[in-house]
Scaffold this motif. Sequence first.
Motif, PDB file in Angstrom:
ATOM      1  N   HIS A   1      25.434   7.137  11.626  1.00  0.00           N
ATOM      2  CA  HIS A   1      26.525   7.943  11.070  1.00  0.00           C
ATOM      3  C   HIS A   1      26.626   7.723   9.563  1.00  0.00           C
ATOM      4  CE1 HIS A   1      30.578   9.547  10.425  1.00  0.00           C
ATOM      5  NE2 HIS A   1      30.442  10.171  11.592  1.00  0.00           N
ATOM      6  N   ALA A   2      27.020   8.784   8.847  1.00  0.00           N
ATOM      7  CA  ALA A   2      27.104   8.697   7.385  1.00  0.00           C
ATOM      8  C   ALA A   2      28.104   7.645   6.918  1.00  0.00           C
ATOM      9  CB  ALA A   2      27.476  10.068   6.816  1.00  0.00           C
ATOM     10  N   ASP A   3      29.153   7.396   7.702  1.00  0.00           N
ATOM     11  CA  ASP A   3      30.145   6.402   7.293  1.00  0.00           C
ATOM     12  C   ASP A   3      29.562   4.994   7.218  1.00  0.00           C
ATOM     13  OD1 ASP A   3      31.975   8.402   7.119  1.00  0.00           O
ATOM     14  OD2 ASP A   3      33.185   7.795   8.837  1.00  0.00           O
ATOM     15  N   LEU A   4      28.443   4.762   7.888  1.00  0.00           N
ATOM     16  CA  LEU A   4      27.819   3.439   7.840  1.00  0.00           C
ATOM     17  C   LEU A   4      27.235   3.133   6.463  1.00  0.00           C
ATOM     18  CD1 LEU A   4      28.118   3.645  10.955  1.00  0.00           C
ATOM     19  CD2 LEU A   4      25.938   2.465  11.123  1.00  0.00           C
ATOM     20  N   ILE A   5      26.968   4.172   5.668  1.00  0.00           N
ATOM     21  CA  ILE A   5      26.377   3.966   4.345  1.00  0.00           C
ATOM     22  C   ILE A   5      27.255   3.042   3.502  1.00  0.00           C
ATOM     23  CG2 ILE A   5      25.705   5.103   2.190  1.00  0.00           C
ATOM     24  CD1 ILE A   5      25.141   7.635   3.935  1.00  0.00           C
ATOM     25  N   THR A   6      28.560   3.309   3.518  1.00  0.00           N
ATOM     26  CA  THR A   6      29.501   2.500   2.737  1.00  0.00           C
ATOM     27  C   THR A   6      29.510   1.055   3.208  1.00  0.00           C
ATOM     28  OG1 THR A   6      30.889   4.446   2.400  1.00  0.00           O
ATOM     29  CG2 THR A   6      31.891   2.302   1.982  1.00  0.00           C
ATOM     30  N   SER A   7      29.551   0.873   4.531  1.00  0.00           N
ATOM     31  CA  SER A   7      29.624  -0.484   5.080  1.00  0.00           C
ATOM     32  C   SER A   7      28.344  -1.271   4.817  1.00  0.00           C
ATOM     33  CB  SER A   7      29.893  -0.419   6.588  1.00  0.00           C
ATOM     34  OG  SER A   7      31.115   0.215   6.851  1.00  0.00           O
ATOM     35  N   LEU A   8      27.211  -0.640   5.005  1.00  0.00           N
ATOM     36  CA  LEU A   8      25.932  -1.302   4.761  1.00  0.00           C
ATOM     37  C   LEU A   8      25.793  -1.687   3.288  1.00  0.00           C
ATOM     38  CD1 LEU A   8      23.745   1.066   6.944  1.00  0.00           C
ATOM     39  CD2 LEU A   8      24.010  -1.396   7.343  1.00  0.00           C
ATOM     40  N   THR A   9      26.172  -0.778   2.404  1.00  0.00           N
ATOM     41  CA  THR A   9      26.056  -1.041   0.971  1.00  0.00           C
ATOM     42  C   THR A   9      26.994  -2.159   0.530  1.00  0.00           C
ATOM     43  OG1 THR A   9      25.493   1.289   0.618  1.00  0.00           O
ATOM     44  CG2 THR A   9      26.139   0.010  -1.306  1.00  0.00           C
ATOM     45  N   ALA A  10      28.233  -2.128   1.041  1.00  0.00           N
ATOM     46  CA  ALA A  10      29.206  -3.164   0.669  1.00  0.00           C
ATOM     47  C   ALA A  10      28.719  -4.553   1.078  1.00  0.00           C
ATOM     48  CB  ALA A  10      30.556  -2.859   1.307  1.00  0.00           C
ATOM     49  N   LEU A  11      28.188  -4.648   2.293  1.00  0.00           N
ATOM     50  CA  LEU A  11      27.695  -5.943   2.770  1.00  0.00           C
ATOM     51  C   LEU A  11      26.455  -6.368   1.989  1.00  0.00           C
ATOM     52  CD1 LEU A  11      28.076  -8.229   4.765  1.00  0.00           C
ATOM     53  CD2 LEU A  11      26.798  -6.894   6.468  1.00  0.00           C
ATOM     54  N   ALA A  12      25.583  -5.408   1.674  1.00  0.00           N
ATOM     55  CA  ALA A  12      24.393  -5.726   0.881  1.00  0.00           C
ATOM     56  C   ALA A  12      24.775  -6.285  -0.487  1.00  0.00           C
ATOM     57  CB  ALA A  12      23.529  -4.473   0.720  1.00  0.00           C
ATOM     58  N   LYS A  13      25.802  -5.711  -1.097  1.00  0.00           N
ATOM     59  CA  LYS A  13      26.227  -6.176  -2.420  1.00  0.00           C
ATOM     60  C   LYS A  13      26.814  -7.579  -2.365  1.00  0.00           C
ATOM     61  CE  LYS A  13      26.875  -1.668  -4.596  1.00  0.00           C
ATOM     62  NZ  LYS A  13      27.838  -0.700  -5.177  1.00  0.00           N
ATOM     63  N   VAL A  14      27.482  -7.905  -1.272  1.00  0.00           N
ATOM     64  CA  VAL A  14      27.994  -9.270  -1.105  1.00  0.00           C
ATOM     65  C   VAL A  14      26.830 -10.255  -1.037  1.00  0.00           C
ATOM     66  CG1 VAL A  14      29.161 -10.835   0.512  1.00  0.00           C
ATOM     67  CG2 VAL A  14      30.177  -8.621  -0.045  1.00  0.00           C
ATOM     68  N   TYR A  15      25.795  -9.920  -0.258  1.00  0.00           N
ATOM     69  CA  TYR A  15      24.608 -10.783  -0.204  1.00  0.00           C
ATOM     70  C   TYR A  15      23.923 -10.864  -1.566  1.00  0.00           C
ATOM     71  CZ  TYR A  15      24.783 -10.827   4.924  1.00  0.00           C
ATOM     72  OH  TYR A  15      25.160 -11.021   6.228  1.00  0.00           O
ATOM     73  N   GLU A  16      23.823  -9.728  -2.230  1.00  0.00           N
ATOM     74  CA  GLU A  16      23.144  -9.676  -3.521  1.00  0.00           C
ATOM     75  C   GLU A  16      23.870 -10.540  -4.549  1.00  0.00           C
ATOM     76  OE1 GLU A  16      20.954  -6.105  -6.026  1.00  0.00           O
ATOM     77  OE2 GLU A  16      22.819  -5.688  -4.953  1.00  0.00           O
ATOM     78  N   ALA A  17      25.208 -10.518  -4.512  1.00  0.00           N
ATOM     79  CA  ALA A  17      25.996 -11.320  -5.456  1.00  0.00           C
ATOM     80  C   ALA A  17      25.766 -12.810  -5.255  1.00  0.00           C
ATOM     81  CB  ALA A  17      27.477 -10.990  -5.301  1.00  0.00           C
ATOM     82  N   GLN A  18      25.347 -13.188  -4.036  1.00  0.00           N
ATOM     83  CA  GLN A  18      25.073 -14.599  -3.730  1.00  0.00           C
ATOM     84  C   GLN A  18      23.588 -14.939  -3.857  1.00  0.00           C
ATOM     85  OE1 GLN A  18      27.614 -16.013  -0.169  1.00  0.00           O
ATOM     86  NE2 GLN A  18      27.501 -13.789   0.089  1.00  0.00           N
ATOM     87  N   ARG A  19      22.828 -13.979  -4.407  1.00  0.00           N
ATOM     88  CA  ARG A  19      21.377 -14.131  -4.578  1.00  0.00           C
ATOM     89  C   ARG A  19      20.680 -14.298  -3.229  1.00  0.00           C
ATOM     90  NH1 ARG A  19      21.008 -18.064  -9.970  1.00  0.00           N
ATOM     91  NH2 ARG A  19      22.301 -16.720 -11.314  1.00  0.00           N
ATOM     92  N   ARG A  20      21.173 -13.592  -2.251  1.00  0.00           N
ATOM     93  CA  ARG A  20      20.561 -13.604  -0.915  1.00  0.00           C
ATOM     94  C   ARG A  20      19.875 -12.252  -0.696  1.00  0.00           C
ATOM     95  NH1 ARG A  20      25.746 -15.290   2.477  1.00  0.00           N
ATOM     96  NH2 ARG A  20      24.359 -14.954   4.272  1.00  0.00           N
TER      97      ARG A  20
END
Length: 390
Positions: free
Chosen positions: A311-330
Amino acid sequence: MVAVGLSAAAPSESADQKSLWSDAVEQAKTAYQRGHLTDAIKAAEDAWHIAEATFGAEAANTAASLHQLGTFYAAQHDLNKAEDFLQRAVAMREKILGAEHPDLAESLDALAAVYTQQGEDDMAEPLRQRAVQMKQKILGKDHPSLAMSLYNVGKAFYDSDYFNEAETHFRRALDIWEKTEGPGHPDVAYGLIGLALVAKQQARYSDAEPLLRRALTIRERAFGPAHPLVEEAIKELALLHYRAGDVNEAKSWYQRALEIKERMVGRQAIELVPYLSDLAELHKRQGQWPTAEALYSRVLAIREKTLGPDHADLITSLTALAKVYEAQRRDAQAEPLYQRAATIAEQRLGLRHPTTVGLIDAYTTLLRREQKLEQARAWEGKIEKVKLGP
């Protein structure tokens, strides 16, 4: 907010018939007041069928049940059903009760509120003004029902960014409610919250907070600690503190609102998503990554279960979680989330969509940082191909 107006039963009907309908109506009202909307709608539907069988398809009580159902569906945000039932209530009440009657004014108010939620302000405004004029003429200038109509006009002004006009109507409604119903009546909370919202928009945060706290106290005393109207007041306090820059206080109020919502809808309901997302954003802003990660993961799980994996709404959730990992250098954990989000965006939104373009840019930046140049060029090539056209 509109009142759930109910007419008296036709005097020619038997006491038993009246009682059967009245009992169903009261059961629906009680469920609604407790925040149990599904039960309220079921009881209201029973009352409607009883009314049709007992009083006829066109009767004052049947119109009252149509009105009640319409207001309950509006509270559930099922606006198409709400509009249908309220249009029927307006037509029936005008035919049976005449062009000037308090019950008709209640239905006009309720239908106007639905039109406003649907973005049909041109249709809502004449109904709202007619309701105010009708109530002033029939009930007088200090009647609680008129106060609700004035509040609804104020809300329409507020939604259109006419804050001074909104404040005037909210204050007049509040004055009537306090004078006629007392300072602790649940209706008073509507006026207090309306004034608080205006104060918040005007950055008068110290004026807004005591109004919201008083509204919350009134609603907790009237409805108990776990009710939609209590949760609404708590969420407004959270938004106020967030707007004022007090993130810790905002988190505390958001957490309370979330806990009440969970009790009402369960821990896996899609209705929790905005609460969890907002709370996650607040934790992220303070660098509280484990909590933000847990909340965003929960949002993703709820959306996957409710909406499906693509579903298109998953785009926001996936991106938000990815950015949290990215901010932690994961980056290794962020990469598959970006990839999945980019794939869904390509399929659901298309490569020309700004969300897709921005997402692929973030994803390819991560890929290049990981030295996965071939994968990065493949995604960048898709965007370039679209830019060049067929």
